[in-house]
Structures are given as structure tokens and as C-alpha cells.
Design an enzyme around this catalytic site. Structure first.
Site, PDB file in Angstrom:
ATOM      1  N   CYS A 170     -11.436  -7.873 -17.189  1.00 55.22           N
ATOM      2  CA  CYS A 170     -12.551  -7.371 -17.987  1.00 55.22           C
ATOM      3  C   CYS A 170     -13.836  -7.683 -17.233  1.00 55.22           C
ATOM      4  CB  CYS A 170     -12.545  -8.044 -19.366  1.00 55.22           C
ATOM      5  SG  CYS A 170     -13.765  -7.406 -20.540  1.00 55.22           S
ATOM      6  N   HIS A 171     -14.961  -7.089 -17.654  1.00 54.65           N
ATOM      7  CA  HIS A 171     -16.231  -7.318 -16.963  1.00 54.65           C
ATOM      8  C   HIS A 171     -17.286  -7.957 -17.857  1.00 54.65           C
ATOM      9  CE1 HIS A 171     -15.845  -2.855 -17.933  1.00 54.65           C
ATOM     10  NE2 HIS A 171     -16.521  -3.364 -18.934  1.00 54.65           N
ATOM     11  N   TYR A 258     -16.168  -9.501 -34.391  1.00 58.93           N
ATOM     12  CA  TYR A 258     -15.140 -10.525 -34.226  1.00 58.93           C
ATOM     13  C   TYR A 258     -15.361 -11.705 -35.160  1.00 58.93           C
ATOM     14  CZ  TYR A 258     -14.653  -8.037 -29.783  1.00 58.93           C
ATOM     15  OH  TYR A 258     -14.507  -7.077 -28.826  1.00 58.93           O
TER      16      TYR A 258
END
Length: 488
Positions: A170-171, A258
Site C-alpha cells: 500500500c502507499h 474505521y
């Protein structure tokens, strides 16, 4: 060096182009074979034309192939990269639309929350098919690099059930580091040293050094609040920084879904988000962005193709991990990054079976994680809530257990803050029925779900969300891009 790399979901045209260009920035990789595969022949034709234009413009002996037959594309591949979106934008629209009927307002919906969990249910059976092909026809010991979301669930399934050497990439960490370097006045991100650890999209900057000087919480808060842009775009992240004491890697919009605190009341959402761009918290923001991007690319393809006929500049190589990992594995040049792998004790206060995102070093011996990390307690508690949802979601996806799936959604932090158990049970039934063609493991559960829906008395509403924008037309996008050019 000559070896084969296969890219599954290569029809993600812009991202595939970036990965390909990065690979060709490695001098030793200019004689490789890149095999593209996708279920869309149309998208494959477009990306193959772009990559061949790059090869032609640079005079490299790279071989590019494209095949809708995935198994054939994987034959003999040493590395396999996945960037698939199972169900495409059609299924993704349901991930956003159906939860809104039950009051659940998501910005992205691709990691956890109701949308991310159903996304995982669509992806995991396909990921396991990939793993079967990799075991049977790829090169012995092939490495699987997964970029596809939901990152933790996909990687968890590939390692635990697919039995393939897998790393999730992921970045988010890199983007967070770029922000921090900017607010602290660094000339470049290379002046910033950091340790990020946690789980994908809930990774935390637990140690920050600018030119060797440790950056404490108060300095970081003051720098963010003084920044004319980030102070408005990252209000929620700054609030979490104040309360937790560390900065989250994930964008304002992603982070908001989240946690159970910021999106549970429609009237509160506007307080924490920013509508200047989708990533800062807009309802269904990434769905709108993805739709506009697809439409734009389809219309402007001739320009994209023309722009590919340029020499590659290694100085512009991106910070996506894939090319750097392959370079380290093949040449021995050491690379430090943040990788998604099984915890196995790396983070002391997270479970051993969880997929964590944490620092590691890569060389010819593989990916070597830095162990002995302990997260701040609040960060660990937040990660644990997601890990428990991820674990149930993975096991439900593999077993086709709709009751376990409902329990996973019920335990999602934001869903649990908004919806009752009765609402969750009906919502999951509705999502499974709507997406049945992508959920083969639930085929036996669909008829009963339809019967329950026909008899249900749980009330829903048609709701666009607290902060929705319409998809812009090509003409509107052109006008905006033109205005930006004039402003510059």
C-alpha cells in the site's frame, strides 16, 4: 536479468502503467517479460498499447503480452502482482448504496465497514483461485504481491488458505510521510526518518525524526494546525493525533470510517470532513472519483497513448513498493519499506495471526521485518477492533457461512455505532442477494436470504448520505482542468 512478471487486473490502466514504468527504471530489468491479464479484453488492449508505446520509445527489449486467460499469463511467472477489483464499479456502487439505506455513511468502503467486508467476500474466492494457479503453473517459489483491497483480508486469505508466498502493499505510509515532511518544513521527505506500525490503513507514526531530531506530539499538532491546507482537510486526523498522541497514515475520509465516533451521526459528519476532494470524507467519494476516472480515461485515451511515447526518467520513479522490492530481491540492493505480512510476534501487542503493516528490509534473502515493536495502547485497541472483524470476514468468505458474515459486520466499529442487530442482519441479506453473482460461496444461502427479505419489517430509507456529490461529466472535468491550468 530476464524473468517474467504477471500483473492480474492489469486493466487498472493508470496504476499498471505506473508499476511498469517503475520496473523499467531498474537498469537490470530492461529484458524482462511482463504478462498482463484481465477479464476485460478492451482494457487489456488499451494498457498493452500504452506499455508497448513506452517500450518502443525507450528502445528496451522488454516483452509485453496480454491475455484474458489468467492461467496462461501466470505460466512461469516469478512475480505476480494483483490489483483487481472484483465486481467492478457495479458491485462497488452497492457497497455504498445499500448501507446508506441503514444509515451507514462511508467515504470509501473498501477496507472494513459494511462495504469493505462485502468487497472482501467478493475478492477472497478469486484470490484463492489466483493462488491455486500460482502454485500449479507459476515458477517454483513465486512471490505474490497484492495491491488489491481489502488489503489485510486478501493478504490474510492468500497466506492462510492460498499457501502462497504473499506480501501486501500500500502507499498510505508514504503519503503520510510526505505530509509530515511538508508541515515540518523539510526540503524533501528524505530528511524524515520514521517508524510506522499497525495494520493497513490504521498504521501509526510511532517515531518521527527530522534530520535526526525527534519530533514530539505537541510540535506535530502545532505544525498541522498552522498549515493552511491540511488544517482544513485533515481535521479528523488532527483530532485523533491530539487524543492518541500519534498521527495516522490514513486519509481523513478513510480514517473516519474505521472508527465508531465521527460518522455515526449525519449532523456531525460535516464537522470532521472537507469537501475539497473526495479523499477528505465525502460520502461515496472514492466511488465518484473512480467513476469519473474511468469515464475520463475512456474518452481521453488517445492523449494517454501519445503521452506514453517519452523517455523514462529514473529520477521520477514512484515510491510504490513493488519495483523496489523486486530490485532488492534480484540485485541485493537493500530496500526499506512498510509491508503487510503475518504478525508472528513483530508487534508485541497484536495477535500473531493478524496481517500487520510494519517496517522491513528487503535483500536477496527476502523480506525481513523489524520485530520488537509495541504500539501505544489506544492504537493497539483500535487495530484490534478491525483485526477481529477481518478474521471473521476471511473465515466467512472461505466457508460461505452467512451467519459468521453477519457477525463480522455487526462487530464493525462504525456499523455497530449506527445500526441495530436486526438492521445488520437484513442489510447483509440484502447485500448478499444484490451481489450473488460475485459470491459463489453463498449460493446456498441466497434463497433463504430472499425469503427473509420478503418477510422483513425492518424499515429503511433512500438516502444519498450526509455529504454526497454528483459524478461530474466529461465536459465538467475538462472545464475544471482548463481552469486549473489557467490559474497556474
Amino acid at each position: 536479468m530476464s524473468f517474467k512478471i504477471a500483473i492480474i487486473g492489469a486493466g487498472s490502466v493508470g496504476f499498471t502503467k505506473k508499476l511498469f514504468t517503475d520496473l523499467l527504471c531498474v537498469p537490470e530489468f530492461r529484458d524482462i517479460e511482463v504478462a498482463l491479464t484481465d477479464i476485460s479484453q478492451h482494457n487489456l488492449d488499451m494498457i498493452k498499447a500504452i506499455l508497448e508505446k513506452i517500450v518502443e520509445a525507450n528502445g528496451f527489449p522488454v516483452k509485453v503480452t496480454a491475455d484474458t486467460n489468467r492461467r496462461r499469463a501466470l505460466e512461469g511467472a516469478k512475480y505476480i502482482i494483483s490489483c483487481v477489483r472484483v465486481g467492478g464499479l457495479e458491485a462497488y456502487a452497492d457497497d455504498i448504496r445499500i448501507p446508506l439505506k441503514y444509515g451507514i455513511d462511508q467515504c470509501v468502503g473498501d477496507t472494513i465497514c459494511a462495504g469493505g467486508i462485502l468487497y472482501g467476500q467478493r475478492n477472497i474466492p478469486v484470490i484463492l483461485d489466483f493462488c491455486k494457479d500460482i502454485r500449479e503453473v507459476a515458477a517454483p517459489g513465486a512471490k505474490f504481491l497484492n495491491y488489491a483491497n481489502p488489503m489485510a483480508m486478501n493478504t490474510w486469505a492468500a497466506i492462510e488458505y492460498g499457501k502462497v508466498d504473499t506480501v501486501g502493499l500500500c502507499h498510505g505510509v508514504q503519503h503520510g510521510a510526505e505530509q509530515i515532511a511538508e508541515i515540518l518544513g523539510a526540503k524533501s521527505v528524505s530528511e524524515l526518518d520514521y517508524i510506522c506500525s499497525g495494520i493497513n490503513h490504521q498504521t501509526w507514526f510511532i517515531d518521527l525524526r527530522l534530520n535526526g531530531r525527534k519530533i514530539e506530539k505537541d510540535e506535530l499538532i502545532a505544525a498541522f494546525e498552522a498549515h493552511p491546507v491540511f488544517s482544513q482537510q485533515e481535521k479528523l486526523r488532527i483530532d485523533v493525533l491530539k487524543r492518541f498522541g500519534v498521527y495516522s497514515t490514513e486519509s481523513n475520509g478513510h480514517l473516519s470510517e474505521y472508527l465508531p465516533w465521527y460518522r455515526k451521526r449525519p449532523e456531525e459528519i460535516a464537522r470532521w470532513i472537507d469537501m475539497s476532494d473526495w479523499i477528505h470524507g465525502e460520502t461515496g467519494g472514492y466511488l465518484r472519483h473512480s467513476t469519473e476516472t474511468r469515464n475520463w480515461f475512456e474518452t481521453e485515451f488517445p492523449q494517454f497513448l501519445a503521452s506514453a511515447a517519452k523517455p523514462i526518467d529514473p529520477a521520477k520513479r514512484s515510491n510504490e513498493h513493488a519495483s523496489h522490492i523486486l530490485e532488492a530481491l534480484e540485485t541485493g540492493r537493500v530496500y526499506r519499506g512498510h509491508f503487510n505480512l503475518k504478525n508472528n510476534g513483530v508487534i508485541s501487542n497484536l495477535p500473531a495471526d493478524a496481517i500487520i503493516e510494519s517496517p522491513g528490509f528487503v535483500d536477496r534473502f527476502g523480506i525481513n521485518m523489524v520485530s520488537g515493536i509495541t504500539l501505544p495502547e489506544a492504537c493497539a485497541a483500535t487495530c484490534m477492533a478491525s483485526i477481529n472483524v477481518q478474521r471473521m470476514s476471511v473465515h466467512a468468505a472461505v466457508s460461505g457461512d452467512i451467519d459468521l458474515l453477519k457477525l463480522a459486520v455487526l462487530h464493525d466499529p462504525l456499523v455497530g455505532a449506527v445500526a441495530t442487530p436486526e438492521e445488520v442482519w437484513q442489510m447483509v441479506d440484502e447485500m448478499v442477494v444484490a451481489q450473488a453473482r460475485w459470491l459463489p460461496q453463498y449460493a446456498d444461502a441466497v434463497p433463504a436470504a430472499k425469503e427473509r427479505l420478503a418477510k422483513s419489517s425492518v424499515k429503511t430509507r433512500e438516502w444519498a448520505g450526509a455529504a454526497r456529490r454528483n459524478v461530474r461529466s466529461i465536459e465538467e472535468l475538462r472545464a475544471e482542468k482548463s481552469a486549473l491550468k489557467k490559474a497556474v
